[in-house]
Scaffold this motif. Sequence first.
Motif, short mmCIF file in Angstrom:
data_model
loop_
_atom_site.label_atom_id
_atom_site.label_comp_id
_atom_site.label_asym_id
_atom_site.label_seq_id
_atom_site.Cartn_x
_atom_site.Cartn_y
_atom_site.Cartn_z
N HIS A 80 -7.10 4.67 -4.78
CA HIS A 80 -7.15 5.61 -3.66
C HIS A 80 -8.18 6.71 -3.90
O HIS A 80 -8.95 7.05 -3.00
N ASN A 81 -8.20 7.24 -5.12
CA ASN A 81 -9.15 8.30 -5.45
C ASN A 81 -10.59 7.80 -5.33
O ASN A 81 -11.48 8.52 -4.86
N LYS A 82 -10.82 6.56 -5.73
CA LYS A 82 -12.16 5.96 -5.59
C LYS A 82 -12.54 5.87 -4.11
O LYS A 82 -13.67 6.16 -3.73
N ALA A 83 -11.56 5.45 -3.29
CA ALA A 83 -11.82 5.32 -1.86
C ALA A 83 -12.08 6.68 -1.23
O ALA A 83 -12.95 6.83 -0.37
N VAL A 84 -11.33 7.70 -1.67
CA VAL A 84 -11.52 9.04 -1.15
C VAL A 84 -12.94 9.53 -1.45
O VAL A 84 -13.64 10.06 -0.59
N ASN A 85 -13.37 9.34 -2.71
CA ASN A 85 -14.72 9.76 -3.10
C ASN A 85 -15.77 9.02 -2.28
O ASN A 85 -16.76 9.60 -1.83
N LYS A 86 -15.56 7.72 -2.09
CA LYS A 86 -16.53 6.90 -1.36
C LYS A 86 -16.66 7.34 0.09
O LYS A 86 -17.76 7.61 0.58
N TYR A 87 -15.53 7.43 0.77
CA TYR A 87 -15.59 7.69 2.21
C TYR A 87 -15.81 9.16 2.54
O TYR A 87 -16.41 9.48 3.57
N GLN A 88 -15.34 10.07 1.67
CA GLN A 88 -15.61 11.48 1.92
C GLN A 88 -17.09 11.80 1.74
O GLN A 88 -17.66 12.60 2.46
N LYS A 89 -17.73 11.14 0.78
CA LYS A 89 -19.17 11.33 0.58
C LYS A 89 -19.95 10.83 1.79
O LYS A 89 -20.94 11.41 2.21
N GLN A 90 -19.46 9.70 2.37
CA GLN A 90 -20.14 9.14 3.55
C GLN A 90 -20.04 10.09 4.74
O GLN A 90 -20.93 10.14 5.59
N GLN A 91 -18.92 10.84 4.81
CA GLN A 91 -18.70 11.72 5.95
C GLN A 91 -19.41 13.06 5.82
O GLN A 91 -19.49 13.82 6.78
N LYS A 92 -19.93 13.37 4.62
CA LYS A 92 -20.62 14.65 4.42
C LYS A 92 -22.09 14.54 4.81
O LYS A 92 -22.67 13.49 4.79
N SER B 131 0.82 -1.21 0.00
CA SER B 131 0.00 0.00 0.00
C SER B 131 0.86 1.26 0.00
O SER B 131 1.91 1.33 0.65
N LEU B 132 0.38 2.25 -0.74
CA LEU B 132 1.05 3.55 -0.80
C LEU B 132 0.11 4.68 -0.38
O LEU B 132 0.54 5.84 -0.29
N TYR B 133 -1.14 4.34 -0.15
CA TYR B 133 -2.14 5.35 0.17
C TYR B 133 -3.10 4.82 1.24
O TYR B 133 -3.29 3.61 1.37
N PHE B 134 -3.69 5.73 1.98
CA PHE B 134 -4.78 5.36 2.89
C PHE B 134 -5.68 6.56 3.10
O PHE B 134 -5.26 7.72 2.95
N VAL B 135 -6.92 6.30 3.44
CA VAL B 135 -7.88 7.34 3.70
C VAL B 135 -8.75 6.92 4.88
O VAL B 135 -9.05 5.73 5.04
N ALA B 136 -9.14 7.88 5.70
CA ALA B 136 -9.98 7.58 6.86
C ALA B 136 -11.38 7.19 6.40
O ALA B 136 -11.97 7.85 5.54
N LYS B 137 -11.92 6.15 6.98
CA LYS B 137 -13.26 5.68 6.62
C LYS B 137 -14.36 6.49 7.31
O LYS B 137 -15.51 6.45 6.90
N GLY B 138 -14.00 7.15 8.39
CA GLY B 138 -14.99 7.90 9.13
C GLY B 138 -15.41 7.22 10.42
O GLY B 138 -16.12 7.80 11.25
N SER C 162 -8.98 2.95 8.66
CA SER C 162 -8.48 3.47 7.39
C SER C 162 -8.64 2.45 6.28
O SER C 162 -8.63 1.24 6.53
N HIS C 163 -8.81 2.97 5.07
CA HIS C 163 -8.84 2.11 3.88
C HIS C 163 -7.51 2.29 3.15
O HIS C 163 -7.07 3.41 2.91
N PHE C 164 -6.89 1.19 2.77
CA PHE C 164 -5.57 1.23 2.15
C PHE C 164 -5.65 0.86 0.68
O PHE C 164 -6.44 0.01 0.27
N SER C 165 -4.80 1.53 -0.12
CA SER C 165 -4.76 1.29 -1.57
C SER C 165 -3.32 1.20 -2.04
O SER C 165 -2.43 1.83 -1.46
N THR C 166 -3.12 0.43 -3.12
CA THR C 166 -1.77 0.26 -3.66
C THR C 166 -1.49 1.21 -4.82
O THR C 166 -0.35 1.36 -5.24
N ASN C 167 -2.54 1.86 -5.36
CA ASN C 167 -2.35 2.76 -6.49
C ASN C 167 -3.28 3.96 -6.35
O ASN C 167 -4.26 3.95 -5.61
N LEU C 168 -2.94 4.99 -7.11
CA LEU C 168 -3.65 6.27 -6.98
C LEU C 168 -5.10 6.18 -7.44
O LEU C 168 -5.98 6.80 -6.84
#
Length: 331
Positions: free
Chosen positions: A319-331, A299-306, A310-316
């Motif tokens: 990671h961007n998909k995870a960011v969109n998913k979890y940031q939308k959940q937190q809004k 893994s090279l990336y991680f994002v907070a699930k809320g 954290s959700h971990f990703s090996t590629n950008l």
Amino acid sequence: MRTLRRLLYISVLMAMLLVAWFYLHVHSSITLPTLPYEFSVRAGSNLKQVAQQLEDDGVILNKWTFILLARYLDQESAIKAGDYLLNETVTQLALLNYLTSGDAKRNAVRFIEGWTFAQLRQVLNEHPLIKNLTADLDESEILRMIGATETAAEGIFFPDTYYFLKDSSDIEILQRAYRTMHKHLQSEWASRTQSLPLTTPYEALILASIVEKETGVETDRAEIAGVFINRLRQGMRLQTDPTVIYGLGEQFDGNLRKKDLLADQAYNTYTRHGLPPTPIAMPGLASIRAALNPAETDSLYFVAKGNGESHFSTNLADHNKAVNKYQKQQK
């Protein structure tokens, strides 16, 4: 013969009277100078020193009676350091039992994982039982007084609960916290995973402080440390928000903006490669261990699930998909 018997009789009688006097003396109530009576036994104090202190305070009339009592009961080395409080008169025997019971008042101050040095200083300054000697000192003077070799105080004190005697100074407590951190860090450094891109224990401390601020989830610490280790190995920027926030200091209003990520400063790991110049907080032992024994991961990336994890990703892309998913959940 008659003279010898008389001398023997007198000796026995005197011994009996002495024993009776001693018995009554140690079982009679002593007069305390004040009620309640507070006193402290400093760490390292021996029986004679404690007895002298009690005699000087007018608690006991003769220190040697107390010393003999302790020696007779084989309690010469059993007196515990601490703060003591007597609300009523006691006997010398009861006083000795109190001093050897370990039931001293325990004053405590707690340093929390993830605290900054500023937060630590505030707690020390506001504690009513701690003698403040550093309020008017700058950071460099404090480091000199505790014998630190570092040039910055951030992160070098071990977060823990520290017990102390009334009127102990903040310098004494800081010295203990500094030595405790040094001890833990050296021990963990000796058992670290080999081939880490960390050249000194201090660099490990910096990384551990970032791990500490990134998560409080035990199961995520080693994985997050693994991400940062992978980034250091590949020459990627760490790109971690807590370092930017730390660098902003009092300018941070609780909302990290894009302009903050783009504005270059010493702790902006989005604009600068490698580790920041100092730790950003006090890491706990779990974070130190994670930094020195990170998970083996791609893994090279991680994002907070809320939810703290954290959700971990090996590629950008992932990671961007995870960011969109979890940031939308937190809004």
